[in-house]
Structure formats: C-alpha cells, structure tokens
Design a protein around this motif. Sequence first.
Motif, PDB file in Angstrom:
ATOM      1  N   PHE A   1       0.875  -1.152   0.000  1.00 26.15           N
ATOM      2  CA  PHE A   1       0.000   0.000   0.000  1.00 26.15           C
ATOM      3  C   PHE A   1       0.911   1.199   0.000  1.00 26.15           C
TER       4      PHE A   1
ATOM      5  N   SER B   1       1.242   5.308  -0.878  1.00 38.35           N
ATOM      6  CA  SER B   1       0.567   6.508  -1.332  1.00 38.35           C
ATOM      7  C   SER B   1       1.423   7.305  -2.282  1.00 38.35           C
TER       8      SER B   1
ATOM      9  N   ARG C   1       1.727   8.830   4.245  1.00 43.59           N
ATOM     10  CA  ARG C   1       0.630   8.224   3.511  1.00 43.59           C
ATOM     11  C   ARG C   1       1.050   6.914   2.842  1.00 43.59           C
TER      12      ARG C   1
ATOM     13  N   ARG D   1       1.883   2.880   2.773  1.00 40.54           N
ATOM     14  CA  ARG D   1       1.661   1.610   3.454  1.00 40.54           C
ATOM     15  C   ARG D   1       2.255   0.503   2.595  1.00 40.54           C
TER      16      ARG D   1
ATOM     17  N   THR E   1     -11.048  -0.503  -5.422  1.00 38.09           N
ATOM     18  CA  THR E   1     -10.117   0.602  -5.612  1.00 38.09           C
ATOM     19  C   THR E   1     -10.045   1.017  -7.081  1.00 38.09           C
TER      20      THR E   1
ATOM     21  N   TRP F   1      -6.924   4.309  -2.825  1.00 37.23           N
ATOM     22  CA  TRP F   1      -7.978   4.204  -1.808  1.00 37.23           C
ATOM     23  C   TRP F   1      -7.845   5.408  -0.889  1.00 37.23           C
ATOM     24  N   ASN F   2      -8.835   6.279  -0.919  1.00 34.82           N
ATOM     25  CA  ASN F   2      -8.819   7.485  -0.083  1.00 34.82           C
ATOM     26  C   ASN F   2      -7.501   8.248  -0.204  1.00 34.82           C
TER      27      ASN F   2
ATOM     28  N   TYR G   1      -4.750   7.208  -0.982  1.00 33.00           N
ATOM     29  CA  TYR G   1      -3.578   6.350  -0.778  1.00 33.00           C
ATOM     30  C   TYR G   1      -3.490   5.476  -2.022  1.00 33.00           C
TER      31      TYR G   1
ATOM     32  N   ASP H   1      -9.868   0.609   5.228  1.00 37.21           N
ATOM     33  CA  ASP H   1      -9.731   1.763   6.137  1.00 37.21           C
ATOM     34  C   ASP H   1      -8.839   1.397   7.323  1.00 37.21           C
TER      35      ASP H   1
ATOM     36  N   LEU I   1      -5.172   1.626   6.562  1.00 33.83           N
ATOM     37  CA  LEU I   1      -4.673   3.005   6.582  1.00 33.83           C
ATOM     38  C   LEU I   1      -4.587   3.529   8.016  1.00 33.83           C
ATOM     39  N   ASP I   2      -5.587   3.144   8.845  1.00 36.79           N
ATOM     40  CA  ASP I   2      -5.648   3.695  10.206  1.00 36.79           C
ATOM     41  C   ASP I   2      -4.638   3.062  11.161  1.00 36.79           C
TER      42      ASP I   2
ATOM     43  N   CYS J   1       3.553   3.392   8.591  1.00 30.04           N
ATOM     44  CA  CYS J   1       4.181   3.888   7.367  1.00 30.04           C
ATOM     45  C   CYS J   1       5.687   3.626   7.520  1.00 30.04           C
TER      46      CYS J   1
END
Length: 760
Positions: free
Chosen positions: A17, A19, A71, A73, A96, A137-138, A140, A337, A340-341, A345
């Motif tokens: 992941f 960003s 950002r 991942r 996505t 995704w959002n 990212y 989500d 990401l949360d 990173c």
Amino acid sequence: MARISRSSAPRLLYTFFSSTTLSASPVPSSSPASSLLAGAFHLRHFSSGNAARAKAATADKEPWWKESMERLRNIGISAHIDSGKTTLTERVLFYTGRIHEIHEVRGRDGVGAKMDSMDLEREKGITIQSAATYCSWNDYKINIIDTPGHVDFTIEVERALRVLDGAILVLCSVGGVQSQSITVDRQMRRYEVPRLAFINKLDRMGADPWKVLYQARSKLRHHSAAMQVPIGLEDDFEGLVDLVQSKAYYFRGSNGEKVVTEEVPGDMGALVAEKRRELIEAVSEVDDQLAEAFLGDEPISPADLQEAIRRATIARKFVPVFMGSAFKNKGVQPLLDGVLDYLPCPIEVSSYALDQTKNEEKVELTGSPDGPLVALAFKLEEGRFGQLTYLRIYEGVIRKGEFIINVNTGKKIKVPRLVRMHSDEMEDIQEAHAGQIVAVFGVDCASGDTFTDGSVKYTMTSMNVPEPVMSLAVQPVSKDSGGQFSKALNRFQKEDPTFRVGLDPESGQTIISGMGELHLDIYVERIRREYKVDATVGKPRVNFRETVTQRADFDYLHKKQTGGQGQYGRVIGYIEPLPAGSQTKFEFENHLVGQAIPSNFIPAIEKGFKEAANSGALIGHPVENLRVVLTDGAAHAVDSSELAFKLASIYAFRQCYAASRPVILEPVMLVEMKVPTEFQGAVAGDINKRKGVIVGNDQEGDDSIITAHVPLNNMFGYSTALRSMTQGKGEFTMEYKEHSPVSHDVQTQLINTYKGKAAE
C-alpha cells in the motif's frame, strides 16, 4: 539457512500500500497541503519543486517528504490455503478501481480471478505480468507486488518480508486457525511485522467468528480483540457494527460497492457495548495512555481509541480483528480503512542495514530521502526489454541518469531508465525517494543485491551466503530443449544465491546444488512448469569432503625422457592439517632455501597441489583444511618445465596422502523441530536412530522445541517421516552447521561404494 519443511506450503501474497505511487492528476488547489503535495506527489515536477520544498520545510519546520511518507503503506496479505485470500485481493482491486468487473476463483465464466493467472507462480499467488499494479484508496495508492511465499527459501522470504511494513492475516470463520495460519504467523513474528487479522467467510454454514478469535488468542498467542460485530451470520449475514465509531455498516449495490452507515440496531445494543468494553480493556492492557483514561472512568472518544489501537498495533502488542465475507462483498472497505488507520508507514518501522566496512555491523536507517541512497533489489523479472529489477528504496533519492553502485558486486552502474509500474504499462519517471517501490531496466544484478550512491557500503541482507549442502544431477529429457533448460538455470541462479549449477567432470551431467531436498525439488518443478522442460533427476548426493589428520612427508621425482626435451622435477616437503578454526581451506608455504628450484616454477607447484586436492583418494571429493609445505627439491637446467613440476606435485600428493590418515567429512545440520509435546518421545527416538545428537529441548506453550545435530545423509525424506509421526502437526527447519568426520563404519562403507563405482 534453508527452511526445509513444513506441513504444507503456505501461499503468501504480499501487497504494498503506497501513497507515493505518484499519479499525474493535479492536486486540488483547495487542499491545505497542495503546495507540499504538488512537490511530493508529482515526480515529473520533482526537481523543479526543490526551492518551493525547501521554503515549505523551513516555514513548517518539517521536512518536505514527511506528509507523503506518512501516507505510505507497504503491506502483505497471507493466509492458510482456501481461507479466501485470492477472493479478498480480487475485491480490493475492484473497490479501488483497478479492475472493472469481478471474476470468481472457480467462476462459471471461465475467466478466473485476476490473481490466479499461472499455476506455480504459481505457489506465489499473483500473475508475473502484473508484478506491480497499483490502485487508489482514499488518496492512498495500493501497489500489489509479487514476492515469494516459500518458507523453504529463507533468503528469499527474508527479502520479501524486509519489503513489508505490515500484513493482513486472513482466517476462515469455519476452519479457524489452521496449520498454515500458525506457520505464516510465526514467520511474521520472526520478522517483526505488525499485523491485522481478517475473519473471512462469515456467510458460510457453521461460521463462528468468536471461536476463531478465541483460537487466535490461544494457538497464535495473539493479544487481540474484535474491531467489529457481525449483524447476523451464515445466510442472515447483512453487515457489520464498527466498535470504534459505534456505527452499523451495510453493503448495498450489485457488488457491495455502496457502504451505507446507519445507527446500531436496537436488539444489538447490549452485545455491542460489551464487545466495545472488551476492546478497550484489551488495548488499555498494552497502552498506558488509554489505560489511564479507562481506569479513571473517563469517556473514551473514537479518536482516542483509534490512536491507542494504532500505537499498540505498530508496537506489535495488539492485533485488531476485522470481519466480513469477501465472496459476498461485505466488510472489505472497512478492512482497507483499517490498513490506513492502524498499520505503520515506513518511517514508523525501523529498517536495518549491515555495514560491510565494519564486519556487517547493524546500522539503523533513518528512512528519509535526505540520507545517502540505500535500495534493495527484491524481485527480478524477464520483461520484453530485458531484465526488469524492482527496487524498494529505504533511504535517499534515486535519479535517472545518475550512477549507483551495486555493493554486492562492486560494479558502478548508470540508471538508464526508471519506471513506475501501471499494471502492464510503465510510466517513466525522473526520480524517486525513500519508501517508494520502483523498477529499473537494463541493470544487471541478482535478487537481494543492495544499491547505494557510493558514500556508504551497506547491504540490506547478509553477504555471507551459506554453502550448498546437497546436489542432484539433472538433464533435459529431449535434446531440443537444452536452450530453455540453461536459460532457466541461469535465471534461478540470479534469483537465489543459495542455488548453484555446475558440471560433473566424469559423467558430463549438470549438477544443481542447494540447501536441501525440497529446495531442489521445487526448482525442478519450476523448470517443468515455467519453461516447459521435462528433466530427469538423479539420486540426491551429499557434498562430502576429505581431510588429513596427521603430518606426512613427500619426496617425489618426476622424470620422463622421450626424444627431444624431457621432463624433470623433484619436490620434497610435507602435508599437514590446518589448525582448527582457520579461515582458509588450503594453504601453500614455500620454505625453500637457496635456488634448488628456480622461483618461476613455484606457482606451477602450488597449482599442482591445488589440483590434486580437488579430488581425494578416498571417495574422490575435495580435500579441505590442508597445508602443503615445500622444503626442498631439484631442477634440471634443460628438462625442467612448469608442466614437469605440476605433474611432480600431483604425484607427490597422491604418494603421501594415504600416510596422512585421511578421513571423510560429512555435512552436519542443525535441526530444530517444533512438535506437540505428546509426540516428543517418538521424535527424539527417531533422531537417535538417524545418528543425531540432541542438544536442546525447550517447552513453548503446548509445543516442544527439540534442537539436534544430525548428519544430512540421514535426513532424506524426513519431512514425510515427521508428518506421519506427529499427525501433520510437526514442522522443522534445518541449516548447515559444519562438516565433521564420519564414523569408521560409515567411512568404510563410502569407500567401498566409491571403489565399486570406479570398477564398473
């Protein structure tokens, strides 16, 4: 170290992941960080934005790259076979926007899932062509990168897990924690990867997420708690209640793409309150800040709880558990989500390099683009334009056209073309910074090589590659496929430094050597599937060695007179074993006084002894730990030549070898078995039968960990034997320890076998 066995082969699919997989779309000007993002996200304008970045950095007292790094991942998805990993990945790609329609793994449309395009990569779980696709995704970007999932190839697995910063462990709500879930989890723990768990298949008959959560705590020793409560199970599974936000999510639309947020259903209020309290209790046990609020009976806001879960997850003290059904398109978006949360990173994970100038001392990397360049080549791919090398950049910036240095080979290379992968297309970029994953063309290197800008000499993985301990003779069945066969062997040698290829001088057969039975079997299988070459395989052979145990003198005169110039050379001296623990395997010392042998013949004498030591007289294997000392000799003014002295040395070695009481050395392996305690007696008895020496026995929960030194020659077929002794629950790892002398009866048997073969 080679991981030789486990109950069955876990397929791990590693997903990145990121960003910073930089899109070309403009950043909206309304965004408060637009100037910073424009610099950090648009590589094409990267260098032109240097001045702006420097200003922004001084104004905010934060480096220009901080926001883009936060950002990022880099994560993997792993699971026991048939837990729904491929289906979950397919949904991730769909939601996505990376693929536009969903195909099932065993779908009636015959297309198959995007990730299942080959058989053995097939053991890895993703297509070769789309080795690095990415989707958003959002804000990212999600890169899906293919890295090997084999525990047998420890060197490769180590590299794969180096590139990950976090992972998702998928569990089946019916099957629960299965044997491979344990193997995969143990691997993540060994490489210190923070993780989330995802309980899949809540729509199936017999689904029980609470049973699986209990198993994760007891069998995997996870300190975990549910992040969600399912609304209904099996056929009645409708949605999920998020315990952090206390909201219910329903997934509408033909493919569950519309997530509808509603209040928690009235009949579930008590259960949700109980499970939320359980979650807060579990996190407060490992997070001091939350514990203070919890013990002081203060109300805990969703934001506080979220931050505490993130801290505990990154510190690997807590595993958040998500739920859903990928097949029924429910629960995938909240899981994204959660990634990401709660997952880290790159700057929140400590990466270490080994400093080659200081005897491989560990050095912590800052992970910032301001440092010296350090990048790891973790995957190679044969593309249309030659070798494509995937790099994970750990520190510094890489630019097209600049020179980089391959630390493993010492070669200086110009970066001819730097690309970012867009599924099958490639986007040319000018530069990329720490935390990103890029590909370079036209760089000749092997998998696991480290690149720097020359200012430091770091490697990401140790350069001490273990010596192979087992060999197999292989040859293609049909003569026509020789080209493909050598192409396959060359590629595998580049990818895996523990895999070696050589020729048997007597039979002319190709010999492949590696770290064990399974290691070599898988390569033979890959040659068959990936290159369509059927190969016949000889019996496995152990790489024995020979050595001398006492001093023996030699005095040999080589004299040959034919018409014209003859041959004359005499060498006098002795051979003796090297002291224990010496760094070299062969030493030649010249103790000649005066000019009995002209100095220009000395290199030929050394060469002769080296050649003779390549094949001992006992069983024809190389002789190690040998010192040859030359004390005297004689030469002829006309007939002496380099060839004469080389032959004299070879015959002198053969003459005195028997008098030095030679012994055969065999590879002894350090074997570590992990078996349930009830099978401990049977396993220990079997090790004794294999002439092994048990050196340690520890308890870990319900398992016994037995450590033993066992001759490799007695370990053939051990994975099958261990499985049958432990009902498939035992697993073992095996790594080379040393070569040590064989017992007298084994030596006699080996010599007789060798003589019998020679006489045939």
